[in-house]
Design a protein around this motif. Structure first.
Motif, mmCIF file in Angstrom:
data_model
loop_
_atom_site.group_PDB
_atom_site.id
_atom_site.type_symbol
_atom_site.label_atom_id
_atom_site.label_comp_id
_atom_site.label_asym_id
_atom_site.label_seq_id
_atom_site.Cartn_x
_atom_site.Cartn_y
_atom_site.Cartn_z
ATOM 1 N N SER A 87 0.867 -1.172 0.000
ATOM 2 C CA SER A 87 0.000 0.000 0.000
ATOM 3 C C SER A 87 0.905 1.224 0.000
ATOM 4 C CB SER A 87 -0.900 -0.009 1.235
ATOM 5 O OG SER A 87 -1.828 1.024 1.185
ATOM 6 N N VAL A 88 0.654 2.146 -0.937
ATOM 7 C CA VAL A 88 1.521 3.309 -1.122
ATOM 8 C C VAL A 88 0.678 4.577 -1.030
ATOM 9 C CG1 VAL A 88 3.144 4.437 -2.697
ATOM 10 C CG2 VAL A 88 2.941 1.951 -2.703
ATOM 11 N N VAL A 89 1.125 5.543 -0.248
ATOM 12 C CA VAL A 89 0.473 6.854 -0.201
ATOM 13 C C VAL A 89 1.230 7.763 -1.155
ATOM 14 C CG1 VAL A 89 -0.141 8.825 1.228
ATOM 15 C CG2 VAL A 89 -0.255 6.517 2.189
ATOM 16 N N ILE A 90 0.525 8.293 -2.147
ATOM 17 C CA ILE A 90 1.173 9.165 -3.123
ATOM 18 C C ILE A 90 0.545 10.550 -3.081
ATOM 19 C CG2 ILE A 90 1.899 7.324 -4.688
ATOM 20 C CD1 ILE A 90 -0.505 7.933 -6.428
ATOM 21 N N SER A 91 1.352 11.551 -3.323
ATOM 22 C CA SER A 91 0.855 12.917 -3.484
ATOM 23 C C SER A 91 0.570 13.115 -4.960
ATOM 24 C CB SER A 91 1.898 13.933 -3.022
ATOM 25 O OG SER A 91 2.113 13.800 -1.639
ATOM 26 N N ALA A 92 -0.620 13.608 -5.263
ATOM 27 C CA ALA A 92 -1.026 13.751 -6.659
ATOM 28 C C ALA A 92 -1.538 15.161 -6.920
ATOM 29 C CB ALA A 92 -2.113 12.725 -6.982
ATOM 30 N N THR A 93 -1.380 15.588 -8.159
ATOM 31 C CA THR A 93 -1.854 16.896 -8.603
ATOM 32 C C THR A 93 -2.817 16.667 -9.759
ATOM 33 O OG1 THR A 93 0.282 17.820 -7.989
ATOM 34 C CG2 THR A 93 -1.130 19.192 -9.359
ATOM 35 N N GLY A 94 -4.090 16.478 -9.447
ATOM 36 C CA GLY A 94 -5.094 16.192 -10.468
ATOM 37 C C GLY A 94 -5.650 17.459 -11.080
ATOM 38 N N THR A 95 -4.811 18.166 -11.826
ATOM 39 C CA THR A 95 -5.234 19.452 -12.391
ATOM 40 C C THR A 95 -5.122 19.513 -13.913
ATOM 41 O OG1 THR A 95 -3.019 20.339 -12.007
ATOM 42 C CG2 THR A 95 -4.663 20.727 -10.287
ATOM 43 N N LYS A 96 -4.594 18.468 -14.549
ATOM 44 C CA LYS A 96 -4.434 18.455 -15.997
ATOM 45 C C LYS A 96 -5.746 17.978 -16.626
ATOM 46 C CE LYS A 96 -1.655 16.388 -19.652
ATOM 47 N NZ LYS A 96 -0.669 15.349 -19.950
ATOM 48 N N SER A 97 -6.422 18.872 -17.325
ATOM 49 C CA SER A 97 -7.719 18.560 -17.924
ATOM 50 C C SER A 97 -7.595 17.427 -18.931
ATOM 51 C CB SER A 97 -8.280 19.802 -18.614
ATOM 52 O OG SER A 97 -9.527 19.515 -19.179
ATOM 53 N N TRP A 98 -8.503 16.459 -18.823
ATOM 54 C CA TRP A 98 -8.528 15.308 -19.723
ATOM 55 C C TRP A 98 -9.992 15.042 -20.042
ATOM 56 C CZ3 TRP A 98 -8.255 9.618 -18.021
ATOM 57 C CH2 TRP A 98 -8.056 8.784 -19.120
ATOM 58 N N GLY A 99 -10.530 15.740 -21.030
ATOM 59 C CA GLY A 99 -11.970 15.684 -21.295
ATOM 60 C C GLY A 99 -12.709 16.316 -20.133
ATOM 61 N N SER A 100 -13.645 15.593 -19.554
ATOM 62 C CA SER A 100 -14.377 16.108 -18.394
ATOM 63 C C SER A 100 -13.774 15.621 -17.078
ATOM 64 C CB SER A 100 -15.847 15.682 -18.474
ATOM 65 O OG SER A 100 -15.936 14.271 -18.479
ATOM 66 N N MET A 101 -12.561 15.041 -17.136
ATOM 67 C CA MET A 101 -11.864 14.567 -15.942
ATOM 68 C C MET A 101 -10.531 15.290 -15.819
ATOM 69 S SD MET A 101 -12.600 10.491 -16.250
ATOM 70 C CE MET A 101 -12.043 10.383 -17.943
ATOM 71 N N TYR A 102 -9.855 14.988 -14.717
ATOM 72 C CA TYR A 102 -8.554 15.597 -14.461
ATOM 73 C C TYR A 102 -7.561 14.505 -14.092
ATOM 74 C CZ TYR A 102 -11.199 19.866 -14.519
ATOM 75 O OH TYR A 102 -12.008 20.893 -14.919
ATOM 76 N N GLU A 103 -6.446 14.468 -14.819
ATOM 77 C CA GLU A 103 -5.404 13.503 -14.513
ATOM 78 C C GLU A 103 -4.239 14.197 -13.831
ATOM 79 O OE1 GLU A 103 -3.827 11.618 -18.002
ATOM 80 O OE2 GLU A 103 -3.152 13.481 -18.872
ATOM 81 N N ASP A 104 -3.438 13.410 -13.153
ATOM 82 C CA ASP A 104 -2.249 13.931 -12.502
ATOM 83 C C ASP A 104 -1.311 14.490 -13.566
ATOM 84 O OD1 ASP A 104 -0.164 14.495 -10.750
ATOM 85 O OD2 ASP A 104 -0.234 12.559 -9.773
ATOM 86 N N THR A 105 -0.420 15.364 -13.152
ATOM 87 C CA THR A 105 0.532 15.976 -14.071
ATOM 88 C C THR A 105 1.746 15.093 -14.332
ATOM 89 O OG1 THR A 105 1.526 17.139 -12.213
ATOM 90 C CG2 THR A 105 -0.175 18.313 -13.458
ATOM 91 N N ALA A 106 1.853 13.952 -13.605
ATOM 92 C CA ALA A 106 2.995 13.051 -13.778
ATOM 93 C C ALA A 106 2.632 11.654 -13.283
ATOM 94 C CB ALA A 106 4.197 13.564 -12.991
ATOM 95 N N ASP A 107 3.412 10.660 -13.720
ATOM 96 C CA ASP A 107 3.300 9.317 -13.148
ATOM 97 C C ASP A 107 3.890 9.359 -11.746
ATOM 98 O OD1 ASP A 107 2.274 8.497 -15.554
ATOM 99 O OD2 ASP A 107 4.055 7.407 -16.190
ATOM 100 N N ARG A 108 3.318 8.588 -10.827
ATOM 101 C CA ARG A 108 3.790 8.558 -9.441
ATOM 102 C C ARG A 108 4.357 7.183 -9.110
ATOM 103 N NH1 ARG A 108 4.166 13.912 -8.297
ATOM 104 N NH2 ARG A 108 2.365 14.921 -9.270
ATOM 105 N N SER A 109 5.535 7.154 -8.524
ATOM 106 C CA SER A 109 6.223 5.901 -8.206
ATOM 107 C C SER A 109 5.454 5.095 -7.170
ATOM 108 C CB SER A 109 7.624 6.191 -7.672
ATOM 109 O OG SER A 109 8.235 4.981 -7.239
ATOM 110 N N LEU A 110 5.418 3.773 -7.378
ATOM 111 C CA LEU A 110 4.812 2.858 -6.424
ATOM 112 C C LEU A 110 5.876 2.092 -5.639
ATOM 113 C CD1 LEU A 110 1.928 1.539 -8.698
ATOM 114 C CD2 LEU A 110 1.837 3.349 -6.958
ATOM 115 N N GLY A 111 7.142 2.447 -5.818
ATOM 116 C CA GLY A 111 8.225 1.834 -5.050
ATOM 117 C C GLY A 111 8.584 0.439 -5.531
#
Length: 130
Positions: free
Chosen positions: A41-65
């Protein structure tokens, strides 16, 4: 129960059960027949501000270790987000990528509203240890 043990090549009477390894990278269940299941189980900090249609994706891939133990070949991996996230909304994963014998790879979180926060990602890898 006995049928499940037999199907996995386990023998409860002779202590032929999986070895369980737990460390800072999660938990690995190493079965005598060579199958290994790694859970983390990994806690990641995410920035869901990049518009993707009517959704928002993170600005980068986040490491799962890394995995708790090394697989002999790249495993099959799955990941999902828990509901308990910050900023009043849930995260989900667009994809996971880059997993290998040692790495759980990285993921791209998404959400329905533009916001930053943390997401809890659960990852499971299935493969062989010998």
């Amino acid at each position: 129960k006995q049928q499940v043990y037999e199907n996995l090549g386990l023998d409860e009477l002779n202590n032929n059960l999986p070895e369980v390894v737990t460390n800072s990278n999660g938990t690995a269940y190493k079965f005598p027949n060579g199958v290994m299941i790694c859970i983390k189980s990994v806690v990641i900090s995410a920035t869901g501000t990049k518009s993707w249609g009517s959704m928002y994706e993170d600005t980068a891939d986040r490491s799962l270790g890394n995995w708790a133990e090394t697989f002999t070949a790249s495993p099959f991996a799955i990941a999902s987000c828990e509901k308990n996230s910050t900023n009043g909304g849930s995260w989900w994963l667009e994809y996971i990528t880059g997993f290998s014998t040692t790495s759980a790879g990285s993921a791209r979180p998404c959400r329905a509203t533009s916001a930053s926060g943390t997401a809890v990602v659960n990852v499971v890898g299935f493969g062989m240890w010998k």
